[in-house]
Design an enzyme around this catalytic site. Sequence first.
Site, short mmCIF file in Angstrom:
data_model
loop_
_atom_site.label_atom_id
_atom_site.label_comp_id
_atom_site.label_asym_id
_atom_site.label_seq_id
_atom_site.Cartn_x
_atom_site.Cartn_y
_atom_site.Cartn_z
N ASN A 37 8.46 28.36 6.55
CA ASN A 37 8.71 27.00 6.04
C ASN A 37 7.61 26.61 5.07
OD1 ASN A 37 10.50 24.61 6.35
ND2 ASN A 37 8.59 23.60 6.89
N LYS A 38 8.02 25.79 4.09
CA LYS A 38 7.11 25.33 3.05
C LYS A 38 5.88 24.61 3.63
CE LYS A 38 9.55 23.88 -0.73
NZ LYS A 38 10.42 22.95 -1.43
N GLU A 170 22.07 3.35 3.50
CA GLU A 170 20.99 3.27 4.49
C GLU A 170 19.66 2.87 3.83
OE1 GLU A 170 20.90 6.81 7.00
OE2 GLU A 170 22.23 5.75 8.37
N ALA A 318 23.29 16.54 9.48
CA ALA A 318 22.38 17.08 10.49
C ALA A 318 23.17 17.46 11.74
CB ALA A 318 21.32 16.04 10.83
N LYS A 379 22.53 4.37 16.77
CA LYS A 379 21.81 5.10 15.72
C LYS A 379 20.46 5.61 16.25
CE LYS A 379 20.94 6.33 11.46
NZ LYS A 379 21.48 7.61 11.03
P1 FAD Z 1 16.79 20.16 6.33
O1 FAD Z 1 16.78 19.47 7.63
O2 FAD Z 1 16.70 19.32 5.10
O3 FAD Z 1 15.61 21.23 6.33
C1 FAD Z 1 15.35 22.14 5.30
C2 FAD Z 1 13.96 22.69 5.51
O4 FAD Z 1 13.73 23.77 4.60
C3 FAD Z 1 12.85 21.68 5.27
O5 FAD Z 1 11.89 21.77 6.29
C4 FAD Z 1 12.24 22.12 3.93
O6 FAD Z 1 10.87 21.82 3.81
C5 FAD Z 1 12.46 23.62 3.99
N1 FAD Z 1 12.54 24.25 2.67
C6 FAD Z 1 13.32 23.88 1.63
N2 FAD Z 1 13.17 24.72 0.60
C7 FAD Z 1 12.27 25.65 1.00
C8 FAD Z 1 11.73 26.80 0.39
N3 FAD Z 1 12.07 27.19 -0.86
N4 FAD Z 1 10.83 27.56 1.09
C9 FAD Z 1 10.46 27.19 2.35
N5 FAD Z 1 10.98 26.11 2.99
C10 FAD Z 1 11.84 25.35 2.32
N6 FAD Z 1 23.08 13.59 8.71
C11 FAD Z 1 23.56 13.19 9.91
O7 FAD Z 1 24.25 13.98 10.59
N7 FAD Z 1 23.32 11.95 10.40
C12 FAD Z 1 22.54 11.05 9.74
O8 FAD Z 1 22.33 9.94 10.21
C13 FAD Z 1 22.00 11.44 8.48
N8 FAD Z 1 21.20 10.60 7.80
C14 FAD Z 1 20.63 11.01 6.61
C15 FAD Z 1 19.78 10.13 5.95
C16 FAD Z 1 19.21 10.51 4.75
C17 FAD Z 1 18.26 9.55 4.04
C18 FAD Z 1 19.48 11.79 4.20
C19 FAD Z 1 18.84 12.21 2.89
C20 FAD Z 1 20.34 12.66 4.84
C21 FAD Z 1 20.92 12.29 6.06
N9 FAD Z 1 21.79 13.14 6.77
C22 FAD Z 1 22.30 12.75 7.98
C23 FAD Z 1 22.05 14.51 6.26
C24 FAD Z 1 21.08 15.49 6.96
O9 FAD Z 1 19.75 15.03 6.84
C25 FAD Z 1 21.19 16.90 6.40
O10 FAD Z 1 22.53 17.29 6.41
C26 FAD Z 1 20.34 17.85 7.24
O11 FAD Z 1 18.97 17.53 7.11
C27 FAD Z 1 20.58 19.30 6.87
O12 FAD Z 1 19.82 20.12 7.71
P2 FAD Z 1 19.23 21.48 7.16
O13 FAD Z 1 18.62 22.18 8.33
O14 FAD Z 1 20.25 22.19 6.35
O15 FAD Z 1 18.09 21.06 6.14
P1 NAD Z 2 27.45 11.49 -0.83
O1 NAD Z 2 27.94 12.60 -1.66
O2 NAD Z 2 28.00 11.29 0.51
O3 NAD Z 2 27.59 10.11 -1.61
C1 NAD Z 2 27.22 10.02 -2.97
C2 NAD Z 2 27.89 8.81 -3.61
O4 NAD Z 2 27.47 8.75 -4.97
C3 NAD Z 2 29.41 8.90 -3.61
O5 NAD Z 2 29.92 7.69 -3.11
C4 NAD Z 2 29.75 9.12 -5.09
O6 NAD Z 2 30.98 8.53 -5.46
C5 NAD Z 2 28.59 8.45 -5.79
N1 NAD Z 2 28.33 8.97 -7.15
C6 NAD Z 2 28.39 10.26 -7.57
N2 NAD Z 2 28.09 10.33 -8.88
C7 NAD Z 2 27.82 9.07 -9.29
C8 NAD Z 2 27.42 8.51 -10.54
N3 NAD Z 2 27.26 9.25 -11.64
N4 NAD Z 2 27.21 7.17 -10.60
C9 NAD Z 2 27.36 6.40 -9.50
N5 NAD Z 2 27.76 6.88 -8.30
C10 NAD Z 2 27.96 8.20 -8.19
O7 NAD Z 2 25.85 11.70 -0.76
P2 NAD Z 2 24.78 11.10 0.24
O8 NAD Z 2 25.03 9.67 0.52
O9 NAD Z 2 23.45 11.48 -0.32
O10 NAD Z 2 25.02 11.93 1.57
C11 NAD Z 2 24.78 13.33 1.58
C12 NAD Z 2 25.21 13.89 2.92
O11 NAD Z 2 24.37 13.39 3.95
C13 NAD Z 2 26.62 13.50 3.29
O12 NAD Z 2 27.23 14.55 3.94
C14 NAD Z 2 26.44 12.35 4.25
O13 NAD Z 2 27.49 12.27 5.19
C15 NAD Z 2 25.13 12.73 4.92
N6 NAD Z 2 24.44 11.51 5.37
C16 NAD Z 2 24.83 10.98 6.55
C17 NAD Z 2 24.25 9.81 6.98
C18 NAD Z 2 24.69 9.22 8.30
O14 NAD Z 2 25.48 9.84 8.99
N7 NAD Z 2 24.19 8.06 8.67
C19 NAD Z 2 23.26 9.18 6.21
C20 NAD Z 2 22.89 9.75 4.99
C21 NAD Z 2 23.51 10.92 4.57
#
Ligand code: FAD
Ligand code: NAD
Length: 405
Positions: A37-38, A170, A318, A379
């Site tokens: 991991n990074k 969010e 996630a 949540k």
């Molecule tokens: P990550 O959890 O992102 O982990 C990737 C890991 O790889 C990190 O530790 C990173 O440092 C490491 N890494 C990356 N590149 C490299 C590299 N080149 N070399 C070494 N290490 C590297 N999903 C939900 O189900 N429920 C939610 O409520 C939800 N809320 C979210 C809120 C936000 C603000 C965001 C941005 C996303 C949310 N998601 C949610 C989506 C969810 O976070 C991702 O789908 C999830 O983190 C993916 O898991 P992953 O293991 O693929 O990657």
């Molecule tokens: P997303 O792809 O779900 O949403 C992106 C939004 O941006 C869409 O509504 C799309 O229409 C809009 N968009 C795209 N291009 C645009 C443009 N040029 N101008 C304006 N709007 C534009 O992406 P996300 O919200 O980053 O979510 C990424 C993933 O993470 C999804 O799978 C989501 O379900 C997950 N996630 C889940 C939670 C949760 O469960 N609480 C929270 C955050 C993210």
Amino acid sequence: MKKPKIVILGAGYGGLLTTVRLQKLIGVNEADIVLVNKNDYHYETTWLHEASAGTLHHDKVRYNISDVIDRSKVDFVQDTVVEINKDEKKVILEKGEVNYDYLVIALGGEPETFGIKGLKEYAFGITNVNSARQLREHIEYQFATYNMEEEKNDNRLSIVVGGAGFTGIEFLGELTNRIPELCHEYDVDFHKVKIYCVEAAPTVLPGFDPELVNYAVSTLERKGVEFLIGTAIKEAVPGGILVAKGDAEPYEIKSETVVWAAGVRGNSVIEKSGFEAMRGRVKVQPDLRVPGFDDVFIIGDSSLVINEEINRPYPPTAQIAMQQAELTAKNIAALIRNKAELENFTFDNKGTVCSLGEDDAIGVVFGKKLTGGKASFMKKVVDNRALFMIGGAGMVLKKGKFNLF
Ligand code: FAD
Ligand code: NAD
């Protein structure tokens, strides 16, 4: 006989859970496990909107990887993955390389900018601890600087969020809680602050329950967000963005803070390594291995799994990454024990909850719609569950969210 070497790339939800499950499932004499991991810490990607808005300190969203892995069973390498050489079964790192017999790629996603000009240069993302810290500090700096200027630059108090998906919404929930605090801290008139959310689709949270969407929109509007729906970001420029409604001429919204939260793609390492991918995501087999490469699993945001009911990919979450991790650990244990049959992945959808700040949220949990305090409670339960699954009760006590009501 030489022990097989299992290499896991990425210590996010997918990679770290695979590692902690594998360290329980297999004995030291059965295989070597290497985690790359990074950083030397894991971060809760799902809490980054809080750290980005400044409602939660970034140290609260991360913990040391060494706190959850068993160093007698897992060799942790802190390094950045550059490329994977599938034919030589070798991972190229920035500072070295590592060979594998079985590989789990769990490197997460990256922002999808769809080639929109200027975004990489002028917009902020909500991607990792560093980006979250940068965005929080940038917003604070704008407020702090505003009052120091003789000629006021109102654009410092204008914030644009691109995308009203779950990340955008969010973040807005947290931001609208943080703005009154910032106004108070930096003596800024609240009425001067402008928050825009620009969404290309005809609705906020496309595809989500319309009643819950209305709840979210009216809550955020009440807290000062102006939604520009059916309006796409076309270009980011210094000091603002160009947006357009449908085919109309683009116009500029002036802002010193543009946040791009409009989608994710797979990690760039995937395409760089020559995997066949769609927006950086590899369509994996039902057992989560890469077609043609029986020793490589891809899970989390860099994998693509089709929801057969609607014949479309599951959104990267996630929840899915963690379910994939549990299966992958089991399947790798089966492989090293020479079991021919691997299990296939089926997604067990427990629901979705979208926070709207500290004590408000919307969600569908086990098919039931929730709003307000109840949804917010759920949540926090979900957030604590992720800590528990990887780090056990100790991690929940250390990092958990206990302000449940
Ligand atoms: P990550 O959890 O992102 O982990 C990737 C890991 O790889 C990190 O530790 C990173 O440092 C490491 N890494 C990356 N590149 C490299 C590299 N080149 N070399 C070494 N290490 C590297 N999903 C939900 O189900 N429920 C939610 O409520 C939800 N809320 C979210 C809120 C936000 C603000 C965001 C941005 C996303 C949310 N998601 C949610 C989506 C969810 O976070 C991702 O789908 C999830 O983190 C993916 O898991 P992953 O293991 O693929 O990657
Ligand atoms: P997303 O792809 O779900 O949403 C992106 C939004 O941006 C869409 O509504 C799309 O229409 C809009 N968009 C795209 N291009 C645009 C443009 N040029 N101008 C304006 N709007 C534009 O992406 P996300 O919200 O980053 O979510 C990424 C993933 O993470 C999804 O799978 C989501 O379900 C997950 N996630 C889940 C939670 C949760 O469960 N609480 C929270 C955050 C993210």
